[in-house]
Design a protein around this motif. Structure first.
Motif, PDB file in Angstrom:
ATOM      1  N   UNK A 217       0.835  -1.204   0.000  1.00 54.38           N
ATOM      2  CA  UNK A 217       0.000   0.000   0.000  1.00 54.38           C
ATOM      3  C   UNK A 217       0.874   1.262   0.000  1.00 54.38           C
ATOM      4  N   UNK A 393      -4.251   0.666  -8.900  1.00 55.01           N
ATOM      5  CA  UNK A 393      -5.534   0.342  -8.261  1.00 55.01           C
ATOM      6  C   UNK A 393      -5.779  -1.180  -8.199  1.00 55.01           C
ATOM      7  N   UNK A 396      -3.763  -2.560  -5.454  1.00 56.08           N
ATOM      8  CA  UNK A 396      -4.361  -2.271  -4.148  1.00 56.08           C
ATOM      9  C   UNK A 396      -5.502  -3.244  -3.832  1.00 56.08           C
ATOM     10  N   UNK A 397      -6.278  -3.599  -4.846  1.00 61.87           N
ATOM     11  CA  UNK A 397      -7.342  -4.590  -4.636  1.00 61.87           C
ATOM     12  C   UNK A 397      -6.720  -5.895  -4.116  1.00 61.87           C
ATOM     13  N   UNK A 400      -5.787  -5.604  -0.499  1.00 61.16           N
ATOM     14  CA  UNK A 400      -6.947  -5.710   0.401  1.00 61.16           C
ATOM     15  C   UNK A 400      -7.379  -7.172   0.548  1.00 61.16           C
ATOM     16  N   UNK A 404      -7.000  -9.844   3.745  1.00 65.96           N
ATOM     17  CA  UNK A 404      -8.227 -10.414   4.313  1.00 65.96           C
ATOM     18  C   UNK A 404      -8.210 -11.947   4.271  1.00 65.96           C
ATOM     19  N   UNK A 410     -11.701  -8.411   8.949  1.00 64.59           N
ATOM     20  CA  UNK A 410     -11.468  -7.063   8.414  1.00 64.59           C
ATOM     21  C   UNK A 410     -10.373  -6.322   9.183  1.00 64.59           C
ATOM     22  N   UNK A 413      -7.340  -6.038   7.219  1.00 65.54           N
ATOM     23  CA  UNK A 413      -7.387  -5.006   6.168  1.00 65.54           C
ATOM     24  C   UNK A 413      -7.018  -3.656   6.778  1.00 65.54           C
ATOM     25  N   UNK A 417      -3.892  -1.167   5.936  1.00 66.63           N
ATOM     26  CA  UNK A 417      -4.038   0.277   5.669  1.00 66.63           C
ATOM     27  C   UNK A 417      -3.152   1.090   6.616  1.00 66.63           C
TER      28      UNK A 417
ATOM     29  N   UNK B  96      -8.587   4.842  -1.433  1.00 65.08           N
ATOM     30  CA  UNK B  96      -8.196   3.568  -0.810  1.00 65.08           C
ATOM     31  C   UNK B  96      -8.955   3.344   0.490  1.00 65.08           C
ATOM     32  N   UNK B  99     -12.629   2.670  -0.114  1.00 63.83           N
ATOM     33  CA  UNK B  99     -12.842   1.303  -0.630  1.00 63.83           C
ATOM     34  C   UNK B  99     -12.612   0.244   0.463  1.00 63.83           C
ATOM     35  N   UNK B 100     -11.399   0.269   1.044  1.00 68.98           N
ATOM     36  CA  UNK B 100     -11.041  -0.811   1.985  1.00 68.98           C
ATOM     37  C   UNK B 100     -11.741  -0.671   3.326  1.00 68.98           C
ATOM     38  N   UNK B 104     -15.770  -2.308   1.519  1.00 66.00           N
ATOM     39  CA  UNK B 104     -15.560  -3.763   1.597  1.00 66.00           C
ATOM     40  C   UNK B 104     -16.150  -4.302   2.909  1.00 66.00           C
ATOM     41  N   UNK B 105     -17.059  -5.228   2.777  1.00 66.13           N
ATOM     42  CA  UNK B 105     -17.640  -5.881   3.948  1.00 66.13           C
ATOM     43  C   UNK B 105     -18.625  -5.024   4.716  1.00 66.13           C
ATOM     44  N   UNK B 115     -18.485  -7.646  -2.588  1.00 63.94           N
ATOM     45  CA  UNK B 115     -17.068  -7.366  -2.833  1.00 63.94           C
ATOM     46  C   UNK B 115     -16.830  -6.985  -4.293  1.00 63.94           C
ATOM     47  N   UNK B 119     -15.213  -3.485  -5.556  1.00 65.77           N
ATOM     48  CA  UNK B 119     -13.953  -3.541  -6.302  1.00 65.77           C
ATOM     49  C   UNK B 119     -14.093  -2.870  -7.672  1.00 65.77           C
ATOM     50  N   UNK B 122     -14.252   0.866  -7.233  1.00 68.34           N
ATOM     51  CA  UNK B 122     -12.951   1.439  -6.835  1.00 68.34           C
ATOM     52  C   UNK B 122     -12.003   1.510  -8.032  1.00 68.34           C
ATOM     53  N   UNK B 123     -11.900   0.412  -8.765  1.00 74.03           N
ATOM     54  CA  UNK B 123     -10.942   0.375  -9.879  1.00 74.03           C
ATOM     55  C   UNK B 123     -11.368   1.377 -10.957  1.00 74.03           C
ATOM     56  N   UNK B 126     -10.804   4.999  -9.643  1.00 75.65           N
ATOM     57  CA  UNK B 126      -9.376   5.305  -9.461  1.00 75.65           C
ATOM     58  C   UNK B 126      -8.686   5.527 -10.803  1.00 75.65           C
ATOM     59  N   UNK B 151     -11.111  -2.526 -17.197  1.00 78.65           N
ATOM     60  CA  UNK B 151     -10.230  -2.952 -16.096  1.00 78.65           C
ATOM     61  C   UNK B 151     -11.054  -3.258 -14.848  1.00 78.65           C
ATOM     62  N   UNK B 155     -11.055  -6.894 -13.277  1.00 76.75           N
ATOM     63  CA  UNK B 155     -10.477  -7.099 -11.941  1.00 76.75           C
ATOM     64  C   UNK B 155     -11.519  -7.680 -10.993  1.00 76.75           C
ATOM     65  N   UNK B 159     -10.716 -11.338  -9.652  1.00 79.72           N
ATOM     66  CA  UNK B 159     -10.352 -11.497  -8.233  1.00 79.72           C
ATOM     67  C   UNK B 159     -11.442 -12.279  -7.496  1.00 79.72           C
ATOM     68  N   UNK B 172     -15.523 -10.731   1.805  1.00 76.33           N
ATOM     69  CA  UNK B 172     -16.226  -9.856   2.753  1.00 76.33           C
ATOM     70  C   UNK B 172     -17.487  -9.254   2.135  1.00 76.33           C
TER      71      UNK B 172
END
Lengths: 506, 172
Positions: A217, A393, A396-397, A400, A404, A410, A413, A417, B96, B99-100, B104-105, B115, B119, B122-123, B126, B151, B155, B159, B172
């Protein structure tokens, strides 16, 4: 000797099935891509892949990590040569002569030299890995609590001294890392320290989310915060290595390989110091030192041999002492523990096959970087041209979900961060990350062994200073600290002049 | 990243922070329960090592303080770290954390944010945000949106499929 060869043969045979070879190829390629992309470091790559390989069988998971580690250190030379941006910190020295060669239209030759150097370096390091791990393991069996305490402190102090450009900040980062390792249940009485009645904090910070944050990160923030230019790639000549370069510079290759391996063995120092040290040694010994920095084949060969030789070198103390030789090796060690392999002095007693499994992994990784390094020159150029704004980006996914996935909570996570922000700020103010990470890794070892040692000696401090190995480690720690003071250096210099009157000292 | 040395002023502020942190860690370690009720060996008290580390951090902080003062840290000087990239940094950090930490969750307005959706959002945002300036200057906004969307979908799908279906992680 023959036992070792038999174990090595068995390890090679165990990896020689089509699926495993496919995994090796994928891991090497991924490692090269990670290393080649500026902003994605070897530590970050190994940390992210640790989370991606959690559910794999342990031998295959560790194979992926070793191959990607070797691949990333090699791959970093690609952007150093073509863009004058080191793909990983280990390749900074390769920029000097690699990029100079590229500017002269010899980018292909530079790629060939870096590939040759990396392959030879890994092979030299691999030889020492097989040779020294059993020996060091044997010595380490004599280590007690006193020695392990000093070893942990030695790692943090040496790492703080040699990484970055300010030892004081390196030591501060290392001490903060050691303190962070103290958060959560203490290893002797399971007493909750600095948890503030928080159930998640009581379990302490998990190493992998912390490392993904500090290296992943933090790097995402660094790269996205900076504006980047579209890369300009110089024209190419042939990239196939010349046998003449290997024969002409065999002394440089051997010297750099040995320097790289031995720097790897020193806890927490790592590939960048190995690369610069090999480069400096090659320059001192060269018949053409004036060419260094202006496109010297010898300089590039030395830098790339040194950093890749450091990779197996950094794994030697991981296996024999459970003390990592570099930041990526620290992540690798954490991954070994997650996968049920307990590195340390007993590994040669309990699991000698594993040591030779790692040696075999190195050999496969070497073949992987040789093949992909030479075969995929053009596709890798395309990878280098993908904008960072698209890659980061997505990285970063992975940071995360990787954090996790380990415990599926969480809190990890948030740990990622938090460590990312802290890592970014610390680096911005010149606090190196390697001692910080080493502190987190070695904190438990230092904590347990200091207290055990005090119990064994009933509070007497003399065994910490009078047992031979303890005394040696303590003396090195003290000397390392003192040599940073100008007054002490002057005293040593005066003593050196007085004791060696036949030398002309400037 | 550590491209230039921070100013003595910045080091001075950091030194004060380290001294405070060291003092706090030492106090925490020193006042920590010594488990005397459990009759443990006093040399194994859980606060021993943190207290020693607190002293170490504070001492190193004092040395940094002395060095920064010697180098002119007390004189009002600008920090070497200019916030030229402040806007991009704030954007990266903000996206970030949202998002995180925020998507998320989480359950927002009674709706659990899946999720894959978090995601993808966020992508997409960003990539678009960080490429906006360049794409607009080149008159390629439409292409930029298409690239960001591709993208984002790739992603999120990739993922989610890998972690959920292959690694059997409960996302999550």
């Amino acid at each position: 000797m023959f036992d070792g060869l038999a174990l090595f043969g068995k390890s090679l045979a165990s990896f020689a099935d089509p699926l495993t070879l496919l995994i090796i190829a994928g891991a090497c390629l991924l490692g090269i891509v990670i290393g080649a992309l500026p902003g994605l470091t070897a530590t970050m790559g190994v940390a992210l892949l640790t989370t991606l390989t959690l559910k794999m069988p342990s031998d295959r998971a560790l194979l992926v990590l070793v191959c990607s580690y070797v691949g990333a250190i090699y791959g970093g030379s690609r952007s150093a040569i073509l863009l004058n941006i080191p793909g990983t910190p280990a390749n900074a020295a390769a920029c000097l002569d690699g990029y100079a060669l590229a500017q002269q239209g010899l980018a292909g030759r530079a790629i060939g030299i870096s590939t040759t150097g990396s392959v030879m370096g890994t092979l030299i390091g691999m030889f020492f890995l097989a040779l020294f791990t059993p020996i060091l393991g044997e010595v380490a069996l004599k280590f007690g609590a006193y020695e392990f305490f000093w070893l942990a402190l030695f790692g943090v102090i040496i790492s703080g001294n040699l990484t970055g450009n300010d030892p004081l900040k390196g030591w501060l980062a290392g001490f903060v890392g050691l303190f962070i390792a103290c958060i959560g249940q203490d290893p002797i009485h399971a007493y909750e320290r600095f948890a503030f009645d928080n159930r998640d904090l009581a379990g302490g910070f998990q190493l992998i989310p912390a490392l993904v944050g500090a290296f992943g990160f933090a790097e995402v923030l660094t790269v996205l915060a900076a504006t980047t230019q579209k890369p300009v790639i110089h024209r190419f000549d042939t990239h196939f290595p010349r046998i003449g370069d290997v024969l002409k510079y065999w002394r440089t290759i051997l010297r750099s390989g040995i320097i790289g391996t031995f720097i790897g063995i020193v806890p927490g120092v790592g590939e960048d110091v190995a690369s610069w040290s090999s480069y400096a040694a090659a320059r001192r010994a060269s018949k053409e030192p004036e060419k260094f920095g202006k496109g010297s084949v010898e300089g590039l060969m030395a830098a790339e041999t040194g950093d890749n030789a450091c990779v197996p070198g950094a794994i030697i103390p991981v296996l024999a002492l459970a003390v990592p030789g570099s930041a990526p090796a620290a992540v690798l060690m954490a991954a070994m523990i997650i996968h049920g392999v307990q590195p340390g002095p007993l590994i040669m007693v309990n699991n000698p096959q594993f040591v030779f499994d790692v040696v075999a992994m190195m050999l496969f990784a070497t073949i992987g970087i040789l093949v992909f390094g030479l075969a995929l020159v053009k596709p890798l150029l395309k990878v280098l041209q993908v904008p960072r704004e698209i890659i980061m980006p997505i990285v970063f996914v992975l940071c995360v979900i990787g954090s996790y996935a380990i415990s599926q909570r969480l809190f990890d996570v948030w740990t990622m961060l938090g460590f990312g922000v802290v890592g970014y700020v610390l680096r911005r103010y010149n606090y190196p990350m390697a001692p910080f990470v080493l502190g987190i890794v070695l904190g438990d070892l230092l904590d347990k062994n200091l207290r055990r040692g005090l119990v064994l000696s009933d509070g007497d401090l003399t065994p910490f200073f009078l047992r031979p190995i303890s005394a040696t480690l303590a003396a090195i720690c003290l000397a390392t600290i003192l040599m940073n003071f100008a007054a002490v250096r002057r005293v040593f210099h005066a003593a050196y002049v007085a004791l060696t009157p036949w030398r002309k000292v400037t | 990243m550590a491209d230039s040395n921070p100013s003595p002023r910045a080091d001075l502020i950091w030194a004060l922070a380290w001294i405070a942190i060291g003092a706090a860690v030492f106090t925490g370690g020193f006042t920590m329960d010594r488990l005397e009720r459990q009759n443990i060996n006093p040399y194994t008290a859980p606060g021993l090592v943190p207290a020693m580390l607190g002293i170490g951090i504070a001492v190193l902080g004092v040395i940094l303080l002395m060095r920064s003062v010697r180098r002119g840290g007390l004189a009002a000087a600008e920090d070497g770290r200019t916030p030229a990239d402040g806007g991009r940094l704030a954007l990266a950090l903000g996206l970030s954390i949202v998002y995180a930490g925020g998507l998320v969750g989480r359950t927002l307005l009674g709706f659990h944010v899946p999720f894959w959706l978090a995601t993808a959002l966020f992508v997409f945002v960003s990539i678009l945000a960080f490429e906006w300036h360049d794409r607009r200057a080149r008159g390629e906004l439409g292409r930029g949106i298409a690239v960001a969307a591709a993208c984002a979908i790739g992603t999120a799908a990739g993922v989610t499929a890998v972690f959920q279906e292959v690694f059997l992680v409960r996302l999550p």
